[in-house]
Design a protein around this motif. Structure first.
Motif, short mmCIF file in Angstrom:
data_model
loop_
_atom_site.label_atom_id
_atom_site.label_comp_id
_atom_site.label_asym_id
_atom_site.label_seq_id
_atom_site.Cartn_x
_atom_site.Cartn_y
_atom_site.Cartn_z
N ARG A 216 3.73 -3.64 -4.17
CA ARG A 216 3.14 -2.50 -3.43
C ARG A 216 2.31 -3.08 -2.30
NH1 ARG A 216 2.81 2.35 -1.04
NH2 ARG A 216 0.67 3.10 -0.80
N SER A 219 -2.36 0.05 1.95
CA SER A 219 -3.37 0.05 3.01
C SER A 219 -4.67 0.62 2.47
CB SER A 219 -2.90 0.89 4.20
OG SER A 219 -1.76 0.29 4.79
N CYS A 221 -7.90 2.54 1.74
CA CYS A 221 -8.31 3.92 2.04
C CYS A 221 -9.55 4.24 1.22
CB CYS A 221 -7.19 4.90 1.72
SG CYS A 221 -7.70 6.63 1.96
N CYS A 232 -5.61 12.97 0.94
CA CYS A 232 -4.45 12.07 1.02
C CYS A 232 -4.02 11.68 -0.37
CB CYS A 232 -4.82 10.81 1.84
SG CYS A 232 -6.03 9.77 1.00
N CYS A 234 -3.59 8.39 -1.35
CA CYS A 234 -3.77 6.94 -1.51
C CYS A 234 -4.30 6.53 -2.88
CB CYS A 234 -4.70 6.40 -0.43
SG CYS A 234 -4.11 6.75 1.23
N GLN A 237 -1.73 6.98 -5.50
CA GLN A 237 -0.64 6.02 -5.23
C GLN A 237 -1.01 4.63 -5.71
OE1 GLN A 237 0.20 6.34 -0.93
NE2 GLN A 237 2.32 6.81 -1.52
N GLU A 260 -7.60 0.56 7.09
CA GLU A 260 -8.19 1.90 6.94
C GLU A 260 -7.79 2.79 8.12
OE1 GLU A 260 -10.78 2.89 4.37
OE2 GLU A 260 -9.84 4.71 5.11
N ARG A 262 -4.86 3.95 8.89
CA ARG A 262 -3.63 3.40 9.53
C ARG A 262 -4.02 2.44 10.64
NH1 ARG A 262 -1.92 8.85 9.30
NH2 ARG A 262 -1.90 9.07 11.57
N LYS A 269 -11.15 7.50 11.50
CA LYS A 269 -10.39 8.35 10.58
C LYS A 269 -11.20 9.60 10.25
CE LYS A 269 -9.69 7.71 5.98
NZ LYS A 269 -9.11 7.14 4.73
N TYR A 273 -10.12 13.37 10.82
CA TYR A 273 -10.17 14.45 9.82
C TYR A 273 -10.77 15.71 10.44
CZ TYR A 273 -9.02 11.57 5.70
OH TYR A 273 -8.38 10.79 4.76
N GLN A 276 -8.35 17.38 12.45
CA GLN A 276 -7.33 18.05 11.63
C GLN A 276 -7.85 19.39 11.11
OE1 GLN A 276 -5.46 15.24 8.77
NE2 GLN A 276 -6.10 13.64 10.21
N ASN A 286 -4.92 11.36 15.86
CA ASN A 286 -5.10 9.98 16.35
C ASN A 286 -4.95 9.93 17.87
OD1 ASN A 286 -5.22 9.27 13.62
ND2 ASN A 286 -3.97 7.41 13.93
N ARG A 296 -1.27 -0.52 12.32
CA ARG A 296 -1.26 -1.57 11.30
C ARG A 296 -0.26 -2.69 11.60
NH1 ARG A 296 -0.45 2.29 6.17
NH2 ARG A 296 0.80 3.41 7.72
N TYR A 350 -0.75 17.11 5.42
CA TYR A 350 -0.75 15.67 5.77
C TYR A 350 0.58 15.03 5.35
CZ TYR A 350 -2.10 10.74 5.14
OH TYR A 350 -2.16 9.37 5.17
N LYS A 354 3.58 13.42 7.61
CA LYS A 354 4.10 12.06 7.42
C LYS A 354 5.62 12.12 7.23
CE LYS A 354 1.32 9.88 4.31
NZ LYS A 354 0.69 8.64 3.75
N HIS A 360 8.28 9.30 6.86
CA HIS A 360 8.13 9.01 5.42
C HIS A 360 9.24 9.72 4.64
CE1 HIS A 360 3.90 7.22 5.06
NE2 HIS A 360 4.31 7.11 6.32
N1 LIG Z 1 -5.54 7.96 10.76
C1 LIG Z 1 -5.43 8.55 9.55
N2 LIG Z 1 -5.51 9.91 9.49
C2 LIG Z 1 -5.43 10.51 8.28
O1 LIG Z 1 -5.52 11.84 8.21
C3 LIG Z 1 -5.26 9.78 7.09
N3 LIG Z 1 -5.20 10.41 5.87
C4 LIG Z 1 -5.19 8.37 7.20
N4 LIG Z 1 -5.05 7.64 6.08
C5 LIG Z 1 -4.75 6.23 6.13
O2 LIG Z 1 -3.34 6.05 6.02
C6 LIG Z 1 -3.06 4.83 5.32
C7 LIG Z 1 -2.11 5.11 4.17
O3 LIG Z 1 -0.90 5.49 4.76
P1 LIG Z 1 0.52 4.96 4.18
O4 LIG Z 1 0.89 5.96 3.14
O5 LIG Z 1 0.28 3.59 3.64
O6 LIG Z 1 1.44 4.95 5.36
C8 LIG Z 1 -4.41 4.27 4.87
O7 LIG Z 1 -4.81 3.33 5.83
C9 LIG Z 1 -5.33 5.47 4.96
O8 LIG Z 1 -6.68 5.09 5.25
N5 LIG Z 1 -5.28 7.77 8.42
#
Ligand SMILES: Nc1nc(O)c(N)c(N[C@@H]2O[C@H](COP(=O)(O)O)[C@@H](O)[C@H]2O)n1
Ligand SMILES: [Zn+2]
Length: 378
Positions: A216, A219, A221, A232, A234, A237, A260, A262, A269, A273, A276, A286, A296, A350, A354, A360
């Motif tokens: 695994r 990233s 979080c 999320c 994470c 997971q 953190e 992404r 982040k 949020y 969002q 972003n 990343r 979210y 993705k 995803h």
């Molecule tokens: N930039 C950002 N915006 C959000 O709303 C998020 N929830 C996150 N989460 C970050 O995504 C990473 C996990 O993503 P993967 O499933 O591995 O692609 C991790 O870095 C979280 O902090 N980021």
């Protein structure tokens, strides 16, 4: 050898015998403790267990470390021994390598990783990657200290050489056993020689040299893993990945610091949020901050896998980009295995974004709306 594995020169000295017998604690060395002289580190260490009094004649006269250990255990009267023993050991070994000839021989073992035997002692020994290797760590710390005293610029030069050779090499700098609800993992701590960034891999079971290792790449979080945020997937997971590795009996959790958000960082982040909650999705949030959708890089992940002796993996992830990135860095991703966690009302939008905008691969769980929608107010 792939580009990645060539960047790390990792040799191993895992037996303190033969040409390496001087590394063993029973090697003859005049050690002074509490006004007495002992013939080896081992003798002085065992004497310390009994408060440094005169070693009973039977211990002082034996040169058999196992017999000495058994005899000393009979006399051991220090209640604080478990806390004190590492400091005691380090001081005695430092005294041993004050000897210039032995110090030169220790320096000559660079850059090898020193692992104190693979016998049954998971605290002092390496036990094939399952042990803490405390003895090897003490020797490597003393070696590094001797190098710093001899050549203060050595670390900077080593980083420059590593950078010239690979661009961002790293070195394994720590190892510890981490007991968890899913089993006892071994944490391998790495430091990037370029900027000193810290990374960690958790291994379970035997992975070195294995094919199709379950991995695994996770990233960091903080919000999901430390706070239990429902925004999320994470946290669940990470737990599901550790459970999957435990069920498989072996595998790796690569926990990537600096990922953190992404790769945009925790504060950005949190700003994302807030956007969002104002109706942006995670991609547009972003962008509205002037930041990349995903910043990343997985080079260090690939380097750590190479250092762990892993070149072919089954990757636990819903994110095809991780698989493609690792492949570019020379890792053979033989299979990408889903790691899906059921959404909740706070994470639904979210996950949909993705799926729909970041590629995803998420199983169709009904409930997931076809179109991208703004997440509910947190
Ligand atoms: N930039 C950002 N915006 C959000 O709303 C998020 N929830 C996150 N989460 C970050 O995504 C990473 C996990 O993503 P993967 O499933 O591995 O692609 C991790 O870095 C979280 O902090 N980021
Ligand atoms: Zn998260």
């Amino acid at each position: 050898m792939s580009e990645v594995s060539a960047s790390i020169s990792a040799t191993l000295i895992d037996t303190f015998s033969g040409p390496w017998d001087f590394l063993d604690n029973s090697y003859p060395a005049r050690i002074h403790l509490d006004g007495r002289e002992y013939p080896s580190v081992e003798h002085a260490y065992q004497a310390s267990r009994i408060g440094g009094q005169a070693l009973p004649a039977r211990i002082a006269s034996t040169s058999d470390p196992d017999r000495m250990l058994r005899l000393a255990a009979e006399y051991s009267d220090r209640a604080d021994w478990e806390e004190a023993k590492v400091i005691v050991m380090r001081r005695l070994v430092e005294q041993k390598f004050d000897d210039p000839v032995l110090r030169e021989r220790l320096l000559a073992t660079e850059p090898a990783e020193l692992v104190a035997g693979n016998d049954g002692d998971p605290f002092w020994g390496g036990c094939y990657g399952q042990g803490q290797n405390s003895m090897g760590l003490i020797l490597m710390a003393i070696r590094a200290q001797a190098r710093r005293e001899l050549d203060p610029d050595a670390p900077v030069r080593a980083a420059a050489e590593a950078l010239a050779e690979s661009g961002s090499a790293l070195a394994c700098a720590a190892r510890a056993l981490i007991p968890t609800d899913h089993g006892v993992f071994t944490a391998w701590g790495y430091r990037g020689l370029l900027q000193g960034q810290e990374q960690v891999a958790l291994t379970l079971g035997s992975v070195r040299g294995r094919k199709r290792v379950l991995v695994r790449v996770h990233s960091e979080c903080l919000t999901g893993e430390a706070w239990g945020s429902l925004r999320c997937d994470c946290g669940p997971q990470l737990d599901a990945a550790m459970a999957a590795v435990a069920a498989a009996g072996s595998g790796v959790i690569l926990y990537l610091r600096g990922h953190e958000g992404r790769g945009i960082g925790l504060l950005a982040k949190l700003r994302a949020y807030a956007l969002q909650d104002a109706g942006f999705d995670t991609v547009d949030a972003n962008s509205a901050l002037g930041l990349p959708e995903d910043a990343r890089d997985y080079r260090m992940a690939a380097q750590i896998l190479a250092d762990l002796g892993i070149s072919s993996i089954r990757l636990l992830s819903n994110n095809p980009d991780k698989s493609e990135s690792l492949t570019r860095y020379g890792i053979d991703v033989v299979e990408r295995m889903p790691l899906f966690v059921a959404p909740n009302p706070h994470s639904m939008a979210y996950l949909v974004t993705k799926r729909d905008r970041m590629g995803h691969v998420l199983p169709d769980l009904g409930g997931l709306p076809a179109a991208v929608g703004a997440g509910p107010a947190a």
